[in-house]
Design an enzyme around this catalytic site. Structure first.
Site, short mmCIF file in Angstrom:
data_model
loop_
_atom_site.label_atom_id
_atom_site.label_comp_id
_atom_site.label_asym_id
_atom_site.label_seq_id
_atom_site.Cartn_x
_atom_site.Cartn_y
_atom_site.Cartn_z
CE1 TYR A 7 -3.91 1.80 -0.12
CE2 TYR A 7 -3.21 2.72 2.02
CZ TYR A 7 -4.21 2.80 0.98
OH TYR A 7 -5.21 3.53 0.89
CE LYS A 48 -20.91 -18.67 -16.33
NZ LYS A 48 -21.77 -19.28 -17.12
CD GLU A 72 -24.34 -17.06 -16.25
OE1 GLU A 72 -24.72 -18.07 -16.44
OE2 GLU A 72 -23.16 -16.63 -17.33
CB ALA A 105 -30.16 -16.19 -24.62
CB ALA A 106 -29.73 -21.24 -25.15
#
Length: 431
Positions: free
Chosen positions: A68, A123, A165, A226-227
């Site tokens: 730092y 995820k 996502e 979407a898919a």
């Protein structure tokens, strides 16, 4: 992966969806109930499944002064002089934002940003465990397209890549397209591209078994969220004949001139597919089909539909937790190869086979974008993980925990990143 029942459901013109056996469905419900309770207990005990870990130890004042202030001022000065050096001196090169607005989460629908957080944490740990990538969940408290785009752009300096996502269709298409255009980073909506990569990898191996060519296949796609849209585009880019594809949504078969339930994406697909303008639903689409791809809702495909398919048919029924047709029922009806989204049957088509390696290859080259060539390379590399000796009707895709998947996919993606000019020039000599 995103599932929108209203948007994606392939219409069954017979009315009733397929009925599973009572005992089988009861057993399935008991299994899921047990998993739900175990997951709930784990999340409660750990207070989430993700944490931030330090790469350095702060044991002395000297340690603190280096990590730092005042020492940290020097990398700040270097980056200020040459912004590209942020990839050398910070976490950016190996960090991904997992971004959602909570509008289309798994099979749960529009549950909002707070309820979406456990999925995004999950995820993130897949990124870390499978590919060594640091990922962090970003759950946005807005579903306004412009606000989502603005928020991601403001957060982008921290991240080497953006994984969108569980964002609902058709908004997801504009959000991804705009961010890809406006950011100098790899951006993918995993529900689109991750799914398409895995489906095509499985199909490549399935075609080796049934000895058919991609451009000869009659294909039925159930679901145009979407898919489904991404899978359609990927197949056409790979060489499938769009005139031999029939696509079905909640209103039935898509064809040019249909008015009900259409949008500009579906109109684009309608112009390329179904030249005979066949009307109806899945029952009318199935006869003599070589391949069925379902990314819609459970129980809408009957055994009679599968029986009407061509010899050596391939069924990829990926709705979760209940697929469009149960794998054992599809096999019983004559399908030669069956794949699903579930882990308790062979040939699980799971996105975690694609996105960790895809991002690892992209981040490793400090890529500016994910190109179609990189996605195609990922699919072929994933397919090739299954060796000739391993290939069978029940093994067309690697297991999600197969350790060779991520290195193979990442290497192919990195090579394609350089070949398609997505990679940045090496920064190693700049510091």
């Amino acid at each position: 992966m995103e599932r929108d029942p209203e948007e994606n459901m392939g219409k069954n013109s017979e009315g009733d969806s397929q009925k599973g056996s009572g005992k089988g469905m009861e057993k399935d419900s008991d299994t899921h109930a047990s998993l739900y309770q175990e997951s709930l207990a784990m999340h409660r005990r750990l207070e989430g499944v993700l944490e931030v870990a330090s790469k350095v130890r702060l044991r002395t004042i000297h340690d603190l002064s280096i990590a730092y202030t005042p020492g940290v001022a020097e990398p700040c000065r270097k980056i200020s002089e040459n912004q590209g050096l942020v990839y050398l001196y910070t976490l950016k090169k190996n960090t991904v934002a997992v971004v959602t607005d909570g509008s289309a989460v798994l099979g749960l629908g529009n549950i909002g940003p707070y309820a979406a957080l456990p999925v995004m944490e999950g995820k993130a740990i897949i990124f870390k465990e499978f590919a060594g990538i640091d990922a962090f969940p970003i759950c946005l408290d807005t579903q306004d397209t412009e606000e989502v785009i603005k928020a991601v752009k403001h957060l982008a300096p921290v991240f080497g890549g953006i994984n969108l996502e569980d964002i609902s269709a058709p908004r997801c298409f504009e959000i991804e397209a705009r961010l890809r255009e406006e950011l100098d980073l790899p951006v993918i909506h995993d529900d689109q591209h991750g799914t398409a990569i895995v489906v095509f990898a499985g199909l490549l191996n399935a075609l080796k078994i049934v000895k058919k060519e991609l451009d000869e296949l009659k294909i039925v796609i159930s679901g145009l969220g979407a898919a489904g849209v991404a899978i359609f585009r990927f197949l056409v880019r790979a060489g499938a004949d769009p005139a031999k594809i029939l696509a079905c949504d909640s209103k039935g078969l898509v064809y040019e001139g249909r008015e009900e339930g259409m949008n500009h994406i579906k109109e684009e697909i309608a112009k390329l597919t179904n030249p005979d303008k066949i009307k109806g639903g899945l029952k009318e689409a199935f006869p003599w089909a070589d391949l069925f791809i379902g990314v819609s809702v459970g129980g809408i495909v009957t055994e009679d539909m599968v029986r009407s398919m061509a010899k050596d048919s391939i069924v990829m029924a990926m709705a979760n937790p209940v697929p469009e047709i149960m794998p054992d029922a599809a096999k019983r009806a004559g399908a030669r190869i069956v794949a699903t989204g579930r882990s308790d049957f062979p040939n699980q088509l799971n996105n975690c086979l694609s996105f960790p390696g895809l991002f690892k290859g992209a981040l490793g080259t400090c890529a500016r974008r994910i190109t179609p060539e990189m996605e195609m390379a990922a699919a072929y590399a994933l397919a090739n993980v299954v060796t000739v000796g391993e290939l069978s009707e029940d093994h067309i895709i690697p297991d999600p925990l197969e350790k060779h998947v991520v290195p193979a996919v990442a290497k192919a993606v990195a090579n394609a990143s350089f070949e398609s000019c997505a990679a940045r020039k090496s920064l190693e000599d700049s510091g």
